[in-house]
Design a protein around this motif. Structure first.
Motif, mmCIF file in Angstrom:
data_model
loop_
_atom_site.group_PDB
_atom_site.id
_atom_site.type_symbol
_atom_site.label_atom_id
_atom_site.label_comp_id
_atom_site.label_asym_id
_atom_site.label_seq_id
_atom_site.Cartn_x
_atom_site.Cartn_y
_atom_site.Cartn_z
ATOM 1 N N UNK A 94 0.832 -1.211 0.000
ATOM 2 C CA UNK A 94 0.000 0.000 0.000
ATOM 3 C C UNK A 94 0.864 1.257 0.000
ATOM 4 N N UNK A 95 1.872 1.253 0.852
ATOM 5 C CA UNK A 95 2.723 2.439 0.972
ATOM 6 C C UNK A 95 3.444 2.726 -0.345
ATOM 7 N N UNK A 104 3.089 11.956 5.390
ATOM 8 C CA UNK A 104 2.760 11.440 6.719
ATOM 9 C C UNK A 104 1.421 10.699 6.733
ATOM 10 N N UNK A 105 0.426 11.215 6.053
ATOM 11 C CA UNK A 105 -0.897 10.579 6.012
ATOM 12 C C UNK A 105 -0.805 9.165 5.438
ATOM 13 N N UNK A 106 -0.065 9.007 4.375
ATOM 14 C CA UNK A 106 0.103 7.688 3.766
ATOM 15 C C UNK A 106 0.847 6.734 4.668
ATOM 16 N N UNK A 107 1.882 7.233 5.340
ATOM 17 C CA UNK A 107 2.658 6.409 6.262
ATOM 18 C C UNK A 107 1.783 5.928 7.413
ATOM 19 N N UNK A 113 -2.938 -0.041 9.140
ATOM 20 C CA UNK A 113 -3.325 -1.358 8.617
ATOM 21 C C UNK A 113 -2.468 -2.445 9.278
ATOM 22 N N UNK A 114 -1.157 -2.252 9.294
ATOM 23 C CA UNK A 114 -0.246 -3.277 9.806
ATOM 24 C C UNK A 114 -0.442 -3.516 11.301
ATOM 25 N N UNK A 173 -8.382 5.427 2.963
ATOM 26 C CA UNK A 173 -9.649 5.014 3.587
ATOM 27 C C UNK A 173 -9.715 3.493 3.662
ATOM 28 N N UNK A 174 -9.313 2.816 2.597
ATOM 29 C CA UNK A 174 -9.322 1.358 2.586
ATOM 30 C C UNK A 174 -8.412 0.799 3.676
ATOM 31 N N UNK A 175 -7.201 1.328 3.794
ATOM 32 C CA UNK A 175 -6.260 0.851 4.819
ATOM 33 C C UNK A 175 -6.842 1.057 6.214
ATOM 34 N N UNK A 176 -7.410 2.226 6.450
ATOM 35 C CA UNK A 176 -7.993 2.513 7.763
ATOM 36 C C UNK A 176 -9.207 1.638 8.037
#
Length: 188
Positions: A94-95, A104-107, A113-114, A173-176
């Motif tokens: 994903x990253x 930062x938001x993506x990280x 998720x992890x 959004x998907x990861x969260x």
């Protein structure tokens, strides 16, 4: 005095643990391969390796139960394999895919998720003997969704939706959402 039959029986019993552990080891290999594929920019191979790890993960526990070779060691090894193949590998995917472009938001989204996946595995380990159903989305299912979407993306990246500037935020959004679903108490 131990007979030859007893020695053969004990050797067969020890050998019964090797097969499920071999499937778990192959699962770990797929997770590691997925991570290194991401580093090399090959998202499709990473997605496929995660998919193969899901299949292998489905076999190791079944084989151990069929052979009467379940153990605490096997449970822990399986969870560590799942943390690598279904936690670290999809978060890395994903990253690298689009989330690193969001800073930062993506990280944070990839980490969320992890960590939620690893927490779900820890909860499963302490509750596995008393559970009649799964609490929270199983981590292989979450990883399967990420891998499937990444694989689909590599085949159809020319689609307008995938090229849109909003798509990376869809992945956030998907990861969260997947993270929250994994640590939820919803029965699956």
């Amino acid at each position: 005095m131990e007979t030859e039959h007893d020695e053969n029986k004990r050797a067969t019993r020890r050998g019964a643990y090797i097969l499920p552990s071999a499937f778990t080891t192959a699962n770990i290999f797929c997770g590691f391969y997925a991570i290194t594929s991401v580093w090399n920019g090959d998202l499709d191979s990473a997605a496929k390796a995660i998919g193969i790890a899901i299949v292998l993960d489905g076999f190791d526990g079944r084989i151990a139960r069929m052979m009467g070779a379940t153990s605490k060691f096997g449970l822990q090894l399986d969870s560590l394999a799942d943390a690598i193949s279904f936690g670290v590998a999809p978060a890395t995917l994903l990253w690298a895919w689009h989330l690193k472009g969001l800073g930062y938001l993506g990280w944070v989204a990839a980490f969320l998720y992890m960590i939620c996946g690893v927490m779900r595995l820890a909860r499963f380990n302490i509750q596995s003997s008393e559970m009649k159903h799964f609490l929270g989305l199983p981590i292989p299912a979450a990883a399967g969704l990420v891998a499937s979407l990444a694989h689909f993306y590599t085949k159809y990246q020319s689609w307008i939706f995938f090229k849109s500037k909003e798509f990376p935020y869809v992945l956030v959004v998907l990861a969260a959402l997947l993270g929250v679903m994994m640590i939820s108490t919803i029965r699956y």
